[in-house]
Design a protein around this motif. Structure first.
Motif, PDB file in Angstrom:
ATOM      1  N   ARG A 178       2.877 104.995  43.278  1.00 41.37           N
ATOM      2  CA  ARG A 178       1.467 105.407  43.231  1.00 41.37           C
ATOM      3  C   ARG A 178       0.547 104.291  43.751  1.00 41.37           C
ATOM      4  O   ARG A 178      -0.418 104.543  44.448  1.00 41.37           O
ATOM      5  N   THR A 179       0.866 103.044  43.386  1.00 39.96           N
ATOM      6  CA  THR A 179       0.003 101.931  43.799  1.00 39.96           C
ATOM      7  C   THR A 179       0.079 101.730  45.311  1.00 39.96           C
ATOM      8  O   THR A 179      -0.945 101.540  45.979  1.00 39.96           O
ATOM      9  N   MET A 180       1.304 101.807  45.855  1.00 45.95           N
ATOM     10  CA  MET A 180       1.432 101.613  47.311  1.00 45.95           C
ATOM     11  C   MET A 180       0.755 102.747  48.076  1.00 45.95           C
ATOM     12  O   MET A 180       0.058 102.523  49.059  1.00 45.95           O
ATOM     13  N   LEU A 181       0.949 103.993  47.577  1.00 49.76           N
ATOM     14  CA  LEU A 181       0.333 105.138  48.262  1.00 49.76           C
ATOM     15  C   LEU A 181      -1.190 105.061  48.200  1.00 49.76           C
ATOM     16  O   LEU A 181      -1.885 105.466  49.131  1.00 49.76           O
ATOM     17  N   ALA A 182      -1.700 104.525  47.094  1.00 54.95           N
ATOM     18  CA  ALA A 182      -3.165 104.492  46.908  1.00 54.95           C
ATOM     19  C   ALA A 182      -3.838 103.439  47.777  1.00 54.95           C
ATOM     20  O   ALA A 182      -5.054 103.473  47.958  1.00 54.95           O
ATOM     21  N   SER A 183      -3.066 102.515  48.302  1.00 57.06           N
ATOM     22  CA  SER A 183      -3.669 101.465  49.116  1.00 57.06           C
ATOM     23  C   SER A 183      -3.975 102.023  50.508  1.00 57.06           C
ATOM     24  O   SER A 183      -3.066 102.233  51.320  1.00 57.06           O
ATOM     25  N   THR A 184      -5.254 102.274  50.782  1.00 50.28           N
ATOM     26  CA  THR A 184      -5.609 102.955  52.027  1.00 50.28           C
ATOM     27  C   THR A 184      -5.332 102.089  53.254  1.00 50.28           C
ATOM     28  O   THR A 184      -4.854 102.565  54.272  1.00 50.28           O
ATOM     29  N   ASN A 185      -5.622 100.802  53.155  1.00 49.12           N
ATOM     30  CA  ASN A 185      -5.407  99.943  54.324  1.00 49.12           C
ATOM     31  C   ASN A 185      -4.074  99.216  54.281  1.00 49.12           C
ATOM     32  O   ASN A 185      -3.852  98.264  55.015  1.00 49.12           O
ATOM     33  N   LYS A 186      -3.219  99.662  53.377  1.00 51.52           N
ATOM     34  CA  LYS A 186      -1.885  99.050  53.207  1.00 51.52           C
ATOM     35  C   LYS A 186      -1.990  97.529  53.112  1.00 51.52           C
ATOM     36  O   LYS A 186      -1.447  96.773  53.924  1.00 51.52           O
ATOM     37  N   GLU A 187      -2.764  97.145  52.087  1.00 52.08           N
ATOM     38  CA  GLU A 187      -2.978  95.721  51.847  1.00 52.08           C
ATOM     39  C   GLU A 187      -1.906  95.164  50.917  1.00 52.08           C
ATOM     40  O   GLU A 187      -1.183  95.920  50.277  1.00 52.08           O
ATOM     41  N   PRO A 188      -1.828  93.816  50.840  1.00 50.67           N
ATOM     42  CA  PRO A 188      -0.873  93.220  49.895  1.00 50.67           C
ATOM     43  C   PRO A 188      -1.150  93.690  48.463  1.00 50.67           C
ATOM     44  O   PRO A 188      -2.287  93.994  48.109  1.00 50.67           O
ATOM     45  N   ILE A 189      -0.109  93.726  47.664  1.00 54.00           N
ATOM     46  CA  ILE A 189      -0.234  94.223  46.277  1.00 54.00           C
ATOM     47  C   ILE A 189       0.371  93.210  45.311  1.00 54.00           C
ATOM     48  O   ILE A 189       1.420  92.623  45.596  1.00 54.00           O
ATOM     49  N   ARG A 190      -0.310  93.019  44.200  1.00 53.60           N
ATOM     50  CA  ARG A 190       0.268  92.281  43.075  1.00 53.60           C
ATOM     51  C   ARG A 190      -0.134  93.027  41.818  1.00 53.60           C
ATOM     52  O   ARG A 190      -1.310  93.028  41.467  1.00 53.60           O
ATOM     53  N   MET A 191       0.798  93.698  41.211  1.00 56.83           N
ATOM     54  CA  MET A 191       0.406  94.460  40.022  1.00 56.83           C
ATOM     55  C   MET A 191       1.509  94.462  38.974  1.00 56.83           C
ATOM     56  O   MET A 191       2.688  94.318  39.292  1.00 56.83           O
ATOM     57  N   ILE A 192       1.089  94.599  37.726  1.00 56.76           N
ATOM     58  CA  ILE A 192       2.060  94.944  36.688  1.00 56.76           C
ATOM     59  C   ILE A 192       1.541  96.186  35.980  1.00 56.76           C
ATOM     60  O   ILE A 192       0.342  96.461  35.965  1.00 56.76           O
ATOM     61  N   CYS A 193       2.481  96.941  35.425  1.00 60.14           N
ATOM     62  CA  CYS A 193       2.098  98.146  34.700  1.00 60.14           C
ATOM     63  C   CYS A 193       2.901  98.254  33.417  1.00 60.14           C
ATOM     64  O   CYS A 193       4.079  98.611  33.454  1.00 60.14           O
ATOM     65  N   PRO A 194       2.298  97.908  32.300  1.00 55.15           N
ATOM     66  CA  PRO A 194       2.992  98.146  31.037  1.00 55.15           C
ATOM     67  C   PRO A 194       2.757  99.596  30.626  1.00 55.15           C
ATOM     68  O   PRO A 194       1.656 100.099  30.784  1.00 55.15           O
ATOM     69  N   GLY A 195       3.784 100.269  30.137  1.00 53.29           N
ATOM     70  CA  GLY A 195       3.536 101.665  29.757  1.00 53.29           C
ATOM     71  C   GLY A 195       4.717 102.312  29.076  1.00 53.29           C
ATOM     72  O   GLY A 195       5.840 101.803  29.100  1.00 53.29           O
ATOM     73  N   LYS A 196       4.441 103.484  28.501  1.00 54.79           N
ATOM     74  CA  LYS A 196       5.481 104.213  27.770  1.00 54.79           C
ATOM     75  C   LYS A 196       6.395 104.941  28.739  1.00 54.79           C
ATOM     76  O   LYS A 196       5.951 105.449  29.773  1.00 54.79           O
ATOM     77  N   THR A 197       7.657 105.009  28.364  1.00 55.13           N
ATOM     78  CA  THR A 197       8.640 105.750  29.148  1.00 55.13           C
ATOM     79  C   THR A 197       9.509 106.549  28.181  1.00 55.13           C
ATOM     80  O   THR A 197       9.539 106.253  26.988  1.00 55.13           O
ATOM     81  N   TYR A 198      10.182 107.560  28.722  1.00 54.66           N
ATOM     82  CA  TYR A 198      10.920 108.479  27.837  1.00 54.66           C
ATOM     83  C   TYR A 198      12.315 108.775  28.380  1.00 54.66           C
ATOM     84  O   TYR A 198      12.477 109.014  29.566  1.00 54.66           O
ATOM     85  N   ARG A 199      13.286 108.748  27.494  1.00 55.62           N
ATOM     86  CA  ARG A 199      14.642 109.164  27.887  1.00 55.62           C
ATOM     87  C   ARG A 199      15.309 109.877  26.731  1.00 55.62           C
ATOM     88  O   ARG A 199      14.991 109.585  25.568  1.00 55.62           O
ATOM     89  N   ARG A 200      16.239 110.753  27.079  1.00 57.74           N
ATOM     90  CA  ARG A 200      16.867 111.544  26.013  1.00 57.74           C
ATOM     91  C   ARG A 200      17.937 110.737  25.309  1.00 57.74           C
ATOM     92  O   ARG A 200      19.119 111.054  25.381  1.00 57.74           O
ATOM     93  N   ASP A 201      17.512 109.700  24.633  1.00 57.36           N
ATOM     94  CA  ASP A 201      18.447 108.860  23.878  1.00 57.36           C
ATOM     95  C   ASP A 201      18.317 109.168  22.397  1.00 57.36           C
ATOM     96  O   ASP A 201      17.228 109.484  21.927  1.00 57.36           O
ATOM     97  N   ALA A 202      19.432 109.050  21.672  1.00 59.67           N
ATOM     98  CA  ALA A 202      19.345 109.174  20.210  1.00 59.67           C
ATOM     99  C   ALA A 202      18.808 107.844  19.674  1.00 59.67           C
ATOM    100  O   ALA A 202      19.242 106.776  20.115  1.00 59.67           O
ATOM    101  N   ASP A 203      17.853 107.945  18.758  1.00 65.36           N
ATOM    102  CA  ASP A 203      17.237 106.713  18.236  1.00 65.36           C
ATOM    103  C   ASP A 203      18.210 105.941  17.346  1.00 65.36           C
ATOM    104  O   ASP A 203      18.846 106.501  16.466  1.00 65.36           O
TER     105      ASP A 203
END
Ligand code: DAH
Length: 349
Positions: A178-203
């Motif tokens: 998403r970050t690369m696609l959103a860069s209209t002029n295809k500029e350098p990127i430095r980003m981090i994204c902390p966030g929730k993720t989901y998988r069908r694991d037994a807790d």
């Protein structure tokens, strides 16, 4: 006559001295100043006096009335003040009494870790970005070079919401796309994204159907694996101490080439071998690698011009290692007792 008045005054003064409360004074006042009281009697007596005595006696009597009234007022004032002081003393706040306990929460342990990681990356010029948790297959898999039929797409691993198109993201890597696609002029990127993720694991103690990742992406010209190594080195030292050593081991991810597992030297045994590092002296903390040319191409970056590295930390794993927590359920069961002991441990540092 004059001495009568004088005696009456002394009598009242003595009677007032012997009072012990406001009511006593009120009773006395009734006794001496009522219609049937001695002062009124003297007033009646005044009427019968010869004219020449009337003036003189009237003056004395008025003087006595004024004095007696102020004697009563004084005493009434005295008892009122006394009562007020007693009331104030009884109502005063005892600051030595223990306070009522107000139950308060505590900052989330994971949140604490993520903020720490964010600060380190921000100090190196990274942006902290966000992405949706309900994601499209194309961002979560397709554009990350994970083809149809790949085991990671298996419905046993991923929570699908609509057919095979909409899902709960199983990783934070789609935010790279998403970050690369959103860069209209295809500029350098430095980003981090902390966030929730989901998988069908037994807790259990080390698995959770919902967990957190911290994704990272750097895209620029002339980026090589040594930039990843240098960056990882800084992060590892900041998070786990200046003496931390790092190493890469070969690995495989569809969206990076080459791919690595990043290890830090065990901070518990300093590399000698212990139960935390399973006697290897090393602890794996993230997956990483050089962004696959296909992924760059998918997002409009020319792989001949641009290169980049990416990484993904498991936030719970980092927090468990860093804070010595053995069961990841602690993060989600919001047991304040546990969170608070953690809080105190952190404060004590
Ligand atoms: N998305 C990977 C996972 O969930 C973690 C990961 C590995 C992220 C390598 C990356 C990477 O960005 O380069 O297991």
């Amino acid at each position: 006559m004059q001495s009568n008045l004088e005696n009456l005054k002394i009598e009242i003064q003595n009677a007032l001295k012997n009072t012990s409360c406001l009511q006593d004074v009120i009773d006395l006042k009734g006794k001496y100043l009522s219609k049937k009281g001695p002062i009124n009697e003297l007033t009646q007596h005044l009427k019968n006096l010869p004219v020449e005595d009337k003036k003189e006696f009237g003056k004395l009597l008025n003087g006595l009335k004024t004095e007696v009234n102020s004697l009563f007022d004084e005493k009434i004032n005295y008892y009122n003040t006394l009562a007020l002081n007693q009331k104030l003393a009884a109502e005063s706040i005892d600051v030595t009494l223990p306070a009522t306990k107000i139950s308060v929460g505590a900052p989330s342990i994971l949140e604490h870790l993520i903020e720490e990681v964010e600060e380190v990356f921000m100090s190196m010029g990274y942006d902290v970005v966000d992405g949706p948790e309900i994601e499209e297959d194309k961002y979560n898999f397709e554009l990350l070079n994970i083809p149809k039929g790949h085991p990671a797409r298996d419905a046993q691993d991923t929570f699908y919401i609509e057919d095979e198109k909409i899902l709960l993201r199983s990783q934070t890597s789609p935010v790279q796309i998403r970050t690369m696609l959103a860069s209209t002029n295809k500029e350098p990127i430095r980003m981090i994204c902390p966030g929730k993720t989901y998988r069908r694991d037994a807790d259990d103690a080390t698995h959770s159907h919902q967990f957190m990742q911290i994704e990272g992406l750097l895209v620029d010209k002339n980026i090589s694996l040594s930039d990843l190594k240098g960056t990882f080195d800084v992060i590892a030292k900041k998070l786990f101490g200046e003496n931390t050593k790092t190493r890469f081991r070969p690995s495989y991810y569809q969206f990076t080439e080459p791919s690595v597992e990043t290890d830090i030297s065990c901070f518990s045994c300093q590399g000698k071998g212990c139960s935390l590092c399973k006697n290897t002296g090393w602890i794996t903390v993230s997956g990483a690698g050089m962004v696959h040319p296909n992924v760059l191409k998918n997002c409009g970056y020319d792989p001949k011009e641009y290169s980049g590295f990416a990484f993904g930390f498991g936030a719970e794993r980092l927090a468990m290692l860093k804070y010595g927590i053995s069961d990841c359920r602690v993060f989600y069961q919001t047991d304040l007792r546990e969170v608070k002991t953690f809080d105190r441990r952190e404060e004590a540092k």
